[in-house]
Design a protein around this motif. Structure first.
Motif, PDB file in Angstrom:
ATOM      1  N   VAL A   7       9.881  -3.554  14.470  1.00 51.98           N
ATOM      2  CA  VAL A   7      10.283  -3.755  13.076  1.00 51.98           C
ATOM      3  C   VAL A   7      11.197  -2.593  12.688  1.00 51.98           C
ATOM      4  CG1 VAL A   7       9.527  -3.985  10.683  1.00 51.98           C
ATOM      5  CG2 VAL A   7       8.137  -4.944  12.532  1.00 51.98           C
ATOM      6  N   LEU A   8      12.453  -2.902  12.376  1.00 51.45           N
ATOM      7  CA  LEU A   8      13.407  -1.865  11.971  1.00 51.45           C
ATOM      8  C   LEU A   8      13.320  -1.698  10.458  1.00 51.45           C
ATOM      9  CD1 LEU A   8      16.421  -2.878  14.248  1.00 51.45           C
ATOM     10  CD2 LEU A   8      14.708  -1.102  14.644  1.00 51.45           C
ATOM     11  N   ALA A   9      12.642  -0.623  10.024  1.00 51.31           N
ATOM     12  CA  ALA A   9      12.299  -0.474   8.608  1.00 51.31           C
ATOM     13  C   ALA A   9      13.316   0.339   7.819  1.00 51.31           C
ATOM     14  CB  ALA A   9      10.912   0.165   8.484  1.00 51.31           C
ATOM     15  N   GLY A  10      14.341   0.891   8.490  1.00 55.43           N
ATOM     16  CA  GLY A  10      15.347   1.663   7.768  1.00 55.43           C
ATOM     17  C   GLY A  10      14.790   2.973   7.237  1.00 55.43           C
ATOM     18  N   GLY A  11      15.527   3.550   6.296  1.00 53.16           N
ATOM     19  CA  GLY A  11      15.103   4.818   5.703  1.00 53.16           C
ATOM     20  C   GLY A  11      15.354   4.819   4.213  1.00 53.16           C
ATOM     21  N   THR A  12      16.279   5.662   3.778  1.00 48.88           N
ATOM     22  CA  THR A  12      16.663   5.690   2.356  1.00 48.88           C
ATOM     23  C   THR A  12      18.093   5.186   2.255  1.00 48.88           C
ATOM     24  OG1 THR A  12      17.266   8.018   2.605  1.00 48.88           O
ATOM     25  CG2 THR A  12      15.088   7.548   1.720  1.00 48.88           C
ATOM     26  N   SER A  13      18.245   3.880   2.367  1.00 48.55           N
ATOM     27  CA  SER A  13      19.551   3.214   2.419  1.00 48.55           C
ATOM     28  C   SER A  13      20.426   3.590   1.226  1.00 48.55           C
ATOM     29  CB  SER A  13      19.328   1.700   2.441  1.00 48.55           C
ATOM     30  OG  SER A  13      20.548   1.024   2.406  1.00 48.55           O
ATOM     31  N   LYS A  14      21.658   4.034   1.537  1.00 47.98           N
ATOM     32  CA  LYS A  14      22.560   4.522   0.478  1.00 47.98           C
ATOM     33  C   LYS A  14      22.895   3.441  -0.542  1.00 47.98           C
ATOM     34  CE  LYS A  14      24.773   8.201   3.191  1.00 47.98           C
ATOM     35  NZ  LYS A  14      23.951   8.061   4.406  1.00 47.98           N
ATOM     36  N   ASN A  15      23.015   2.197  -0.102  1.00 43.25           N
ATOM     37  CA  ASN A  15      23.414   1.162  -1.060  1.00 43.25           C
ATOM     38  C   ASN A  15      22.255   0.666  -1.912  1.00 43.25           C
ATOM     39  OD1 ASN A  15      22.231  -0.160   1.086  1.00 43.25           O
ATOM     40  ND2 ASN A  15      23.580  -1.938   0.978  1.00 43.25           N
ATOM     41  N   LEU A  16      21.076   1.311  -1.764  1.00 53.30           N
ATOM     42  CA  LEU A  16      19.953   0.989  -2.649  1.00 53.30           C
ATOM     43  C   LEU A  16      19.621   2.148  -3.594  1.00 53.30           C
ATOM     44  CD1 LEU A  16      17.734  -0.912  -0.088  1.00 53.30           C
ATOM     45  CD2 LEU A  16      18.660  -1.873  -2.203  1.00 53.30           C
ATOM     46  N   VAL A  17      20.455   3.180  -3.596  1.00 53.39           N
ATOM     47  CA  VAL A  17      20.301   4.261  -4.570  1.00 53.39           C
ATOM     48  C   VAL A  17      20.662   3.711  -5.946  1.00 53.39           C
ATOM     49  CG1 VAL A  17      21.240   6.509  -5.273  1.00 53.39           C
ATOM     50  CG2 VAL A  17      20.779   6.045  -2.848  1.00 53.39           C
ATOM     51  N   PRO A  18      19.910   4.001  -7.030  1.00 53.12           N
ATOM     52  CA  PRO A  18      18.816   4.964  -7.128  1.00 53.12           C
ATOM     53  C   PRO A  18      17.415   4.376  -6.936  1.00 53.12           C
ATOM     54  CG  PRO A  18      19.407   4.244  -9.318  1.00 53.12           C
ATOM     55  CD  PRO A  18      20.297   3.482  -8.367  1.00 53.12           C
ATOM     56  N   LEU A  19      17.316   3.162  -6.399  1.00 54.88           N
ATOM     57  CA  LEU A  19      15.989   2.570  -6.212  1.00 54.88           C
ATOM     58  C   LEU A  19      15.194   3.320  -5.153  1.00 54.88           C
ATOM     59  CD1 LEU A  19      17.553   0.371  -7.765  1.00 54.88           C
ATOM     60  CD2 LEU A  19      16.424  -1.337  -6.371  1.00 54.88           C
ATOM     61  N   VAL A  20      15.876   3.720  -4.068  1.00 57.39           N
ATOM     62  CA  VAL A  20      15.200   4.470  -3.014  1.00 57.39           C
ATOM     63  C   VAL A  20      15.360   5.966  -3.270  1.00 57.39           C
ATOM     64  CG1 VAL A  20      15.478   2.681  -1.271  1.00 57.39           C
ATOM     65  CG2 VAL A  20      17.244   4.412  -1.543  1.00 57.39           C
ATOM     66  N   SER A  21      14.455   6.733  -2.699  1.00 51.85           N
ATOM     67  CA  SER A  21      14.488   8.189  -2.834  1.00 51.85           C
ATOM     68  C   SER A  21      13.670   8.777  -1.698  1.00 51.85           C
ATOM     69  CB  SER A  21      13.893   8.611  -4.181  1.00 51.85           C
ATOM     70  OG  SER A  21      12.525   8.246  -4.260  1.00 51.85           O
ATOM     71  N   LYS A  22      13.573  10.092  -1.624  1.00 46.23           N
ATOM     72  CA  LYS A  22      12.742  10.724  -0.593  1.00 46.23           C
ATOM     73  C   LYS A  22      11.289  10.277  -0.721  1.00 46.23           C
ATOM     74  CE  LYS A  22      15.644  14.820  -0.069  1.00 46.23           C
ATOM     75  NZ  LYS A  22      15.794  16.275  -0.344  1.00 46.23           N
ATOM     76  N   GLU A  23      10.856  10.019  -1.965  1.00 46.95           N
ATOM     77  CA  GLU A  23       9.475   9.601  -2.199  1.00 46.95           C
ATOM     78  C   GLU A  23       9.264   8.115  -1.939  1.00 46.95           C
ATOM     79  OE1 GLU A  23      11.184  11.556  -4.430  1.00 46.95           O
ATOM     80  OE2 GLU A  23      10.198  13.351  -3.653  1.00 46.95           O
ATOM     81  N   VAL A  24      10.315   7.314  -2.127  1.00 44.72           N
ATOM     82  CA  VAL A  24      10.192   5.855  -1.963  1.00 44.72           C
ATOM     83  C   VAL A  24      11.255   5.363  -0.980  1.00 44.72           C
ATOM     84  CG1 VAL A  24      10.086   3.608  -3.105  1.00 44.72           C
ATOM     85  CG2 VAL A  24       9.376   5.661  -4.342  1.00 44.72           C
TER      86      VAL A  24
END
Length: 464
Positions: A7-24
């Motif tokens: 399962v390739l789960a990715g990380g903190t995808s740039k095109n999902l900022v600001p939804l993603v962060s170091k915490e999420v």
């Protein structure tokens, strides 16, 4: 079935900022108040595929994802979480964990898929055809491609997006051509060897590569070793395997690099053989595949060429399959799992066609409409209205608040008189009184001051 699942789960995808962060990290973004990766894990569990390697970009993100999985799926799945460097790409991620891959076949699935297509069906098709790769294709969403992080509230052109140009053989089982990304703007060029072999090809632009693949491990590892510049499964590895499938023995193709464009031998005899092969294909779909016919010598004699097969599994049009790879997709999927695709949510809807957790509290004259979700422990004041929205856990919402077509994550505080439309509010946000948001995304922990009016903005703290 002797499949290993990655399962390739990715990380903190740039095109999902600001939804993603170091915490999420991306894998833990909520869809219908549960992490998006849970949809893939439960789909795999239903197909009895329980031996998983979850690959996460970045050590911190891997720890967070691993901690959540171990708590949620203890005694249900055998999961190994592997951290890889950020931005290595999907092929690079597999290259980094290659020493963990030991099974004959590998099922690779993106951790951002929300779908009801059983992965076991793809695995079964792969085994049935003895393919080197089997790619799952599904109908492209009518909203068009959402590769970029487009803002949530913009009107979408209701037309199919050109995700891929795909060429299929007459039986619609084999993938004989694929163009992705920048190639879509170019003229279509197809090798003569493939056209001669398949006889006729159906070109499709209404299908989307769902980023769920079954690979023969030996071939996959050889490609990853030989082609060390390949970064993407979708844009590099899959097109390469499709181009190579009929040109020479697979080992020669992989070791020598550039495929041969023409075969040696008598062109006339080759043409006659292809006519025979094509008539066989068209006469009876149960005859050997074009791969087997292509491998025959003149007049159907002993096989002289080895080939490999690139197959497809095409999901039915009634099936749901969308990737959470943009801000727009995040909103669309959350809307769908409490709407038309509510069977994916895992919850039972009330007679009012909504989900209100028993521990949630509603004030006087507050209404929560159909296709809404209100999470555990959340409280709403008087005279509030919620329409087509998801509200997370332990939120505190004041009086006279309107929430429409929006996603509000966990532990959000919303003051009196606020209006939220077509927006995404991340966890631990505080909206002070009388804030008006339209088409906005508010990153985790941000404070929007009283009386602010924002339209089409991304509001977030600066990452330290």
């Amino acid at each position: 079935m002797d499949f290993q699942v990655v399962v390739l789960a990715g990380g903190t995808s740039k095109n999902l900022v600001p939804l993603v962060s170091k915490e999420v990290p991306k894998a833990l973004l909520p869809v219908g108040n549960r992490p998006v990766i849970s949809y893939v894990l439960e789909l795999l569990e239903l197909s009895n595929l329980k031996d998983l390697i979850v690959v996460v970009e970045g050590q911190d993100a891997a720890v967070r994802v691993g901690s959540w999985i171990s708590g949620a799926y203890v005694d249900r799945l055998h999961v190994e979480v592997a951290a890889v460097p950020e931005d290595v790409g999907t092929a690079g991620a597999l290259r980094a964990i290659a020493h963990h891959l030991t099974a004959k076949d590998i099922l690779v699935v993106s951790g951002d898929i929300v779908s009801d297509v059983p992965p076991g069906a793809v695995a079964a098709a792969h085994r049935r055809h003895d393919a080197v790769v089997t790619a799952m294709l599904c109908s492209a969403p009518v909203s068009g491609p959402s590769e970029s992080g487009s803002s949530v509230g913009k009107d979408k052109a209701k037309k199919p997006g050109h995700y891929n140009i795909i060429g299929l053989d007459p039986t619609k089982q084999f993938l004989v051509y694929i163009a992705t990304g920048a190639e879509l703007e170019k003229d279509i060029r197809i090798q003569k060897s493939i056209l001669r072999a398949v006889g006729q090809m159906e070109i499709r632009s209404d299908l989307m590569d769902a980023h769920l693949y079954a690979f023969k491990r030996s071939v996959l590892q050889e490609v990853l070793d030989q082609k060390d510049t390949f970064q993407s499964l979708k844009q590099d590895v899959l097109p390469y395997l499709v181009r190579c499938q009929l040109v020479s023995p697979s080992s020669e193709v992989l070791l020598n690099g550039a495929p041969q464009t023409e075969e040696n031998g008598n062109e006339k005899a080759s043409s006659q053989n292809n006519q025979l092969m094509l008539s066989q294909i068209l006469a009876n779909s149960s005859t050997p595949s074009f791969h087997e016919l292509y491998a025959l010598g003149p007049n159907g004699s002993t096989p002289v060429r080895r080939t490999h097969k690139c197959c497809v599994y095409i999901a039915g049009k009634s099936k749901y399959c969308v990737r959470l790879n943009s801000i727009q997709a995040f909103s669309d999927i959350n809307r769908d799992v409490i709407g038309d695709a509510s069977h994916l949510s895992g919850y039972s809807f009330s007679a009012q066609n909504n989900i209100i957790h028993p521990s949630a509290e509603l004030g006087s004259k507050t209404t929560v409409g159909p296709h809404c979700m209100l999470g555990e422990g959340s409280q709403m004041g008087d005279k509030c209205s919620v329409k087509r929205s998801v509200i997370g856990r332990h939120c505190r919402i004041g009086s006279n608040v309107k929430v429409v077509n929006s996603v509000v994550m966990n532990h959000v505080t919303i003051g009196d008189g606020c209006s939220i439309q077509n927006s995404i509010i991340c966890s631990n946000v505080q909206l002070q009184d009388r804030v008006v948001l339209k088409d906005c995304q508010v990153g985790a922990g941000f404070v929007v001051t009283a009386g602010s009016e924002c339209k089409g903005e991304a509001l977030a703290k600066k990452e330290k």
